[in-house]
Scaffold this motif. Structure first.
Motif, PDB file in Angstrom:
ATOM      1  N   GLY A 150      -0.769 -14.115  16.213  1.00  0.00           N
ATOM      2  CA  GLY A 150      -0.585 -14.849  14.963  1.00  0.00           C
ATOM      3  C   GLY A 150      -0.332 -13.933  13.778  1.00  0.00           C
ATOM      4  N   LEU A 151      -0.795 -12.685  13.882  1.00  0.00           N
ATOM      5  CA  LEU A 151      -0.574 -11.726  12.792  1.00  0.00           C
ATOM      6  C   LEU A 151       0.820 -11.118  12.851  1.00  0.00           C
ATOM      7  N   ILE A 152       1.482 -11.260  13.996  1.00  0.00           N
ATOM      8  CA  ILE A 152       2.828 -10.702  14.184  1.00  0.00           C
ATOM      9  C   ILE A 152       3.895 -11.774  13.957  1.00  0.00           C
ATOM     10  N   ALA A 153       3.661 -12.971  14.522  1.00  0.00           N
ATOM     11  CA  ALA A 153       4.701 -14.004  14.460  1.00  0.00           C
ATOM     12  C   ALA A 153       4.074 -15.393  14.375  1.00  0.00           C
ATOM     13  N   GLN A 154       4.572 -16.199  13.459  1.00  0.00           N
ATOM     14  CA  GLN A 154       4.116 -17.586  13.371  1.00  0.00           C
ATOM     15  C   GLN A 154       4.937 -18.435  14.355  1.00  0.00           C
ATOM     16  N   TYR A 155       4.514 -19.685  14.506  1.00  0.00           N
ATOM     17  CA  TYR A 155       5.190 -20.590  15.441  1.00  0.00           C
ATOM     18  C   TYR A 155       6.662 -20.755  15.076  1.00  0.00           C
ATOM     19  N   SER A 156       6.972 -20.684  13.762  1.00  0.00           N
ATOM     20  CA  SER A 156       8.367 -20.887  13.330  1.00  0.00           C
ATOM     21  C   SER A 156       9.307 -19.870  14.000  1.00  0.00           C
ATOM     22  N   TYR A 189     -20.992 -14.749   9.810  1.00  0.00           N
ATOM     23  CA  TYR A 189     -20.099 -15.793  10.356  1.00  0.00           C
ATOM     24  C   TYR A 189     -19.052 -15.264  11.330  1.00  0.00           C
ATOM     25  N   GLY A 190     -18.769 -13.962  11.279  1.00  0.00           N
ATOM     26  CA  GLY A 190     -17.765 -13.394  12.192  1.00  0.00           C
ATOM     27  C   GLY A 190     -16.353 -13.583  11.670  1.00  0.00           C
ATOM     28  N   ILE A 191     -15.645 -12.484  11.430  1.00  0.00           N
ATOM     29  CA  ILE A 191     -14.237 -12.560  11.022  1.00  0.00           C
ATOM     30  C   ILE A 191     -13.400 -12.278  12.263  1.00  0.00           C
ATOM     31  N   ASN A 192     -12.507 -13.197  12.603  1.00  0.00           N
ATOM     32  CA  ASN A 192     -11.653 -13.015  13.781  1.00  0.00           C
ATOM     33  C   ASN A 192     -10.193 -13.068  13.381  1.00  0.00           C
ATOM     34  N   ASN A 193      -9.484 -11.954  13.637  1.00  0.00           N
ATOM     35  CA  ASN A 193      -8.053 -11.877  13.326  1.00  0.00           C
ATOM     36  C   ASN A 193      -7.741 -12.344  11.909  1.00  0.00           C
ATOM     37  N   GLY A 194      -8.587 -11.891  10.960  1.00  0.00           N
ATOM     38  CA  GLY A 194      -8.328 -12.172   9.555  1.00  0.00           C
ATOM     39  C   GLY A 194      -8.770 -13.547   9.087  1.00  0.00           C
ATOM     40  N   TYR A 195      -9.479 -14.307   9.934  1.00  0.00           N
ATOM     41  CA  TYR A 195      -9.960 -15.647   9.541  1.00  0.00           C
ATOM     42  C   TYR A 195     -11.464 -15.754   9.741  1.00  0.00           C
ATOM     43  N   VAL A 196     -12.098 -16.587   8.916  1.00  0.00           N
ATOM     44  CA  VAL A 196     -13.515 -16.887   9.117  1.00  0.00           C
ATOM     45  C   VAL A 196     -13.687 -18.405   9.115  1.00  0.00           C
ATOM     46  N   LYS A 197     -14.606 -18.885   9.957  1.00  0.00           N
ATOM     47  CA  LYS A 197     -14.928 -20.323   9.972  1.00  0.00           C
ATOM     48  C   LYS A 197     -16.317 -20.483   9.365  1.00  0.00           C
ATOM     49  N   LEU A 198     -16.414 -21.390   8.372  1.00  0.00           N
ATOM     50  CA  LEU A 198     -17.662 -21.537   7.616  1.00  0.00           C
ATOM     51  C   LEU A 198     -18.177 -22.968   7.677  1.00  0.00           C
ATOM     52  N   GLY A 246       0.806  -1.226   0.000  1.00  0.00           N
ATOM     53  CA  GLY A 246       0.000   0.000   0.000  1.00  0.00           C
ATOM     54  C   GLY A 246       0.832   1.265   0.000  1.00  0.00           C
ATOM     55  N   ARG A 247       0.124   2.351   0.164  1.00  0.00           N
ATOM     56  CA  ARG A 247       0.740   3.681   0.186  1.00  0.00           C
ATOM     57  C   ARG A 247       1.735   3.796   1.345  1.00  0.00           C
ATOM     58  N   VAL A 248       1.398   3.147   2.470  1.00  0.00           N
ATOM     59  CA  VAL A 248       2.270   3.156   3.652  1.00  0.00           C
ATOM     60  C   VAL A 248       2.704   1.718   3.913  1.00  0.00           C
ATOM     61  N   ASN A 249       4.003   1.496   4.065  1.00  0.00           N
ATOM     62  CA  ASN A 249       4.504   0.135   4.286  1.00  0.00           C
ATOM     63  C   ASN A 249       4.288  -0.270   5.747  1.00  0.00           C
ATOM     64  N   LEU A 250       3.185  -0.990   6.000  1.00  0.00           N
ATOM     65  CA  LEU A 250       2.848  -1.361   7.386  1.00  0.00           C
ATOM     66  C   LEU A 250       3.693  -2.530   7.886  1.00  0.00           C
ATOM     67  N   ASN A 251       4.491  -3.113   6.981  1.00  0.00           N
ATOM     68  CA  ASN A 251       5.387  -4.192   7.403  1.00  0.00           C
ATOM     69  C   ASN A 251       6.452  -3.662   8.367  1.00  0.00           C
ATOM     70  N   ILE A 252       6.774  -2.365   8.260  1.00  0.00           N
ATOM     71  CA  ILE A 252       7.761  -1.756   9.166  1.00  0.00           C
ATOM     72  C   ILE A 252       7.279  -1.889  10.607  1.00  0.00           C
ATOM     73  N   LEU A 253       5.972  -1.664  10.812  1.00  0.00           N
ATOM     74  CA  LEU A 253       5.383  -1.770  12.154  1.00  0.00           C
ATOM     75  C   LEU A 253       5.419  -3.225  12.636  1.00  0.00           C
ATOM     76  N   ARG A 254       5.094  -4.148  11.738  1.00  0.00           N
ATOM     77  CA  ARG A 254       5.103  -5.576  12.093  1.00  0.00           C
ATOM     78  C   ARG A 254       6.518  -6.024  12.459  1.00  0.00           C
ATOM     79  N   GLU A 255       7.499  -5.579  11.675  1.00  0.00           N
ATOM     80  CA  GLU A 255       8.892  -5.961  11.943  1.00  0.00           C
ATOM     81  C   GLU A 255       9.369  -5.435  13.295  1.00  0.00           C
ATOM     82  N   ALA A 256       8.953  -4.201  13.621  1.00  0.00           N
ATOM     83  CA  ALA A 256       9.341  -3.615  14.923  1.00  0.00           C
ATOM     84  C   ALA A 256       8.769  -4.460  16.066  1.00  0.00           C
TER      85      ALA A 256
END
Length: 585
Positions: A47-53, A254-263, A8-18
């Motif tokens: 889960g949106l910041i860091a995976q188990y790896s 259905y409700g979207i939670n943290n970027g996921y939906v269960k259907l 996007g217009r603003v690189n939000l990955n910088i915030l995630r990396e921090a």
């Protein structure tokens, strides 16, 4: 994993990396093998910041959910509790620590409070006699989490309730801190506008924090031109209205939670010929929803009535791409076709998923119950019979429809009538014994019709297929919050001064001084960037309306959206209902 955050217009990955860097540093403080005990609410945002790896790389061997009783056995040196600062969670942690088997080699205990340490919680651990058992008590400041390339959320579910029902400004302090973190990474935001009491508080806190850090000015060229702080309280109508965009309806139903939906799984089953229906999957189908998926990015913000046509157009394109294999004659052409195959197969699978989701939603939106409910909403929005007991609501109460469905409609009637007439209020209150956001009329003057006409909140001929106005997201109703944002950009709030006075809370403008040499030199035709922060929650339909404004050719403005919580009418009203005392931190 997070490439879509930087498109996007603003690189939000910088915030995630921090945020990831801070997490790694904390984990490395606890030398040796580790088990994390999670406050379940935090697993989604983390889960949106860091995976188990990432955790595994830093010697995290086991993960458990925080619950009463003994901790599961784990042959590790460190036990780390990742928790929100809530008193009832401290009682569970104390129980875990006390039931630790002293026979085995002792383990080191640590607590990581998210997003802030709490003296009250530490006091509770002391009362329980376990505070001394912790080697390390720290805080992990996870305020704003990137959900998509233009979307940040604090996922602070009780923010609206705390601010308006409990007069607790904790969430506003966290908001101000989150905005200071953002400015440290993306530069000082030169202009701040706001509407509402909470907006005023947040701006004051930010300006005070900036004065306190006056010596450590960052030398970053500002990425944002403007910050707009909007109180949810300024527009209580939009969140209780049924969202009519594709993403909004997925969330409503259905409700979207943290970027996921269960259907429900039935629609997604790959039935083979002769296969018995008993073999169909029983586990819900879990889909990740963000702009990394090309098709979803294309249809998420459309009015649902325009989604069918978009899907069939996509089906034709994909089908034609697969047909191309018959035209590949030379080795080079075959190689090129094969190289495109993974992308084409992903597109076909994505199309199959969203066709199934659209069918599930259509089953609901074509029902009589959905149509009747929507008709009543649209009557209220246009000012029809808002001053008397509504027969549809009356019938819904008699038929014992879900309480939240009834409350959403009653709240909408209340907002559109500037409070309910006393006899209407008493009738509803007696019938449902829940007042929530209802209030009896305190003055006979109803400003809603004036606000509706001045800001053009109802557009009779909203074009759902090829929209030319934000009202398409509710099939006629333009969200008040987004109209205010649109007018601020052009022609400016001075043009609606009288309407702003009718809405709750002050409106204001502040300027933040930039260090010399950091003033933007704008290229001709370059868009300005505004961060719109919703204090108390934002719906997906409002987000869609802001994205629509960003894409308008003549708007000259791109919007990044931030909020205390992603909401819909149901989750929002649930957050206001009485909760047990023990839940208050």
């Amino acid at each position: 994993m997070a490439a879509h955050l930087s498109y996007g217009r603003v690189n939000l990955n910088i915030l995630r990396e921090a945020a990831r860097k801070e997490l790694r540093e904390f984990l490395d403080k606890c030398a040796g093998s580790k088990a994390i005990v999670w406050d379940e609410y935090l697993t989604g945002p983390f889960g949106l910041i860091a995976q188990y790896s990432l955790l595994k790389e830093h010697e995290v061997e086991k993960m458990f959910t925080l619950k009463s009783g003994r901790l599961p056995s784990a042959d590790v040196k460190n036990i780390i509790f990742f928790v929100r600062p809530r008193l009832e969670l401290m009682d569970i942690i104390a129980e875990n620590v006390c039931s630790e088997d002293k026979q085995h080699s002792p383990r080191d205990f640590h607590i990581l409070f998210v997003p802030r340490r709490s003296m009250l919680c530490e006091q509770r651990l002391k009362e329980q006699g376990v505070l001394g058992s912790f080697i390390n008590i720290d805080e992990y400041i996870l305020d704003l989490i990137p959900y998509d390339g233009d979307l940040l959320s604090m996922e602070y579910e009780s923010a609206f309730r705390e601010c308006y029902l409990e007069n607790d400004q904790t969430s506003l302090y966290h908001t101000a801190k989150g905005l200071m973190t953002l400015q440290a990474l993306y530069g000082t935001i030169p202009q701040i506008y706001g509407k509402g009491e909470c907006a005023r508080h947040v701006a004051n806190m930010m300006l005070r924090m900036k004065r306190e850090f006056a010596g450590s000015q960052n030398q970053i060229l500002p990425v944002f031109d403007t910050l707009l702080l909007l109180d949810r309280n300024v527009d209580l109508l939009t969140p209780v209205a049924t969202q009519l965009t594709y993403e909004g309806l997925i969330d409503e139903i259905y409700g979207i939670n943290n970027g996921y939906v269960k259907l429900p799984p039935e629609k997604f089953a790959q039935k083979k010929q002769g296969e018995a229906s008993k073999d169909l999957p029983t586990e819900p189908k879990k889909l990740q929803l963000n702009s990394a998926e090309e098709l979803y990015a294309e249809i998420r913000d459309k009015n649902f009535n325009a989604v069918g046509a978009a899907l069939s157009k996509k089906a034709k394109i994909i089908s034609a791409a697969f047909e191309e294999r018959h035209n590949a004659k030379t080795v080079g052409e075959i190689k090129q076709f094969v190289s495109q195959l993974p992308h084409m197969q992903a597109a076909r699978s994505s199309l199959a998923n969203h066709t199934s989701v659209a069918e599930l939603i259509k089953d609901i939106t074509t029902s009589e119950a959905f149509f009747d409910n929507l008709t009543v909403e649209q009557e209220f929005m246009t000012g029809v019979d808002t001053d008397k007991v509504n027969t549809y609501i009356e019938d819904s109460i008699a038929q014992k429809d879900p309480l939240i469905k009834i409350l959403r409609l009653v709240c909408m009637q209340s907002v559109c009538n500037n409070g309910l007439k006393q006899k209407v209020f008493d009738y509803y209150k007696r019938e449902i014994l829940q007042s929530g956001l209802l209030k009896p009329q305190t003055s006979s003057r109803n400003n809603y019709p004036t606000i509706r006409k001045t800001l053009k909140l109802w557009m009779e001929d909203a074009n759902e297929q090829n929209p030319n106005d934000i009202s398409y997201v509710y099939s006629g109703y333009a969200p008040l919050s987004i109209r205010l944002t649109q007018v601020l950009a052009r022609p400016g709030w001075r043009s609606i001064e009288e309407v702003l006075k009718m809405l709750p809370g002050p409106h204001f403008e502040e300027r933040q001084q930039l260090p010399a040499g950091l003033h933007k030199k704008r290229q001709q035709g370059e868009n300005r960037t505004t961060l719109v922060f919703f204090l108390g929650g934002v719906t997906y339909a409002e987000i869609a309306a802001l994205r629509f404004l960003s894409q308008m050719e003549d708007s000259g403005m791109e919007y990044i959206i931030a909020t205390t919580k992603l909401i819909n009418g149901t989750t929002w009203i649930k957050s206001l209902m009485d909760r047990p005392e023990s839940q208050t931190p």
